[in-house]
Design a protein around this motif. Structure first.
Motif, short mmCIF file in Angstrom:
data_model
loop_
_atom_site.label_atom_id
_atom_site.label_comp_id
_atom_site.label_asym_id
_atom_site.label_seq_id
_atom_site.Cartn_x
_atom_site.Cartn_y
_atom_site.Cartn_z
N ASP A 112 42.49 40.32 40.89
CA ASP A 112 42.76 39.66 42.12
C ASP A 112 42.27 38.56 42.58
O ASP A 112 42.38 38.24 43.77
CB ASP A 112 42.39 41.00 43.35
N GLY A 113 41.24 37.96 41.65
CA GLY A 113 40.85 36.73 41.86
C GLY A 113 39.48 36.83 42.73
O GLY A 113 38.79 35.75 42.66
N ALA A 114 39.03 38.15 42.99
CA ALA A 114 37.74 38.30 43.44
C ALA A 114 37.06 39.33 42.86
O ALA A 114 36.65 40.39 43.28
CB ALA A 114 37.94 38.74 45.07
N GLU A 115 36.53 38.94 41.60
CA GLU A 115 36.03 39.66 40.69
C GLU A 115 34.38 40.06 41.18
O GLU A 115 33.88 39.15 41.43
CB GLU A 115 36.01 39.30 39.17
N SER A 116 34.24 41.26 41.16
CA SER A 116 32.46 41.65 41.32
C SER A 116 32.31 43.09 40.76
O SER A 116 33.15 43.69 40.36
CB SER A 116 32.56 41.65 42.99
#
Length: 130
Positions: A112-116
């Motif tokens: 999703d482009g917001a990797e954490s």
């Protein structure tokens, strides 16, 4: 009236300054942030090592760090590795001395482009993935 050279110099300088921030944004996109939340009244040091593909452990090691987390605190390391599949090993030490947990998790990017990647340190000293 300013000379043509002065106007061009000013415009080029302003454009370079405006674009400088864009390269920073692009370099952080697609990277993984690491956060550790301490849910206890004890200070902890968490050693984290992130491994990707490689023929040896040294070749596969993508990131390694020791993170100090204050009681009821949190610490974040931004953009530690590029988004990808990793084995993440950790060791938690209470008061920087007593080993309370030693384990690993597998990280697979969500896409999703917001990797954490986030962990909680529980009252027992165990580290759990959030």
């Amino acid at each position: 009236m300013p000379s043509r050279r002065t106007v061009l110099g000013t415009v080029c300088g302003a454009a370079a300054s405006a674009l400088a921030g864009c390269s920073r944004l692009r370099s952080d996109a697609g990277r993984v942030d690491l956060t550790i939340f301490n849910q206890t009244a004890t200070a902890y040091t968490v050693e984290v090592a992130v491994f990707g593909d490689g023929e040896t452990a040294a070749a596969a090691r993508a990131y390694t760090s020791s993170l100090d987390v204050e009681p009821d605190g949190e610490v974040t390391a931004n953009g530690v590795v590029e988004a990808g599949r990793y084995l993440v090993r950790y060791r938690a030490y209470a008061d920087d001395s007593r080993l309370t947990d030693d384990g690993h998790v597998h990280f697979v990017p969500s896409g999703d482009g917001a990797e954490s990647l986030a962990f909680d340190i529980r009252e027992t000293g165990d580290v759990t993935r959030r």
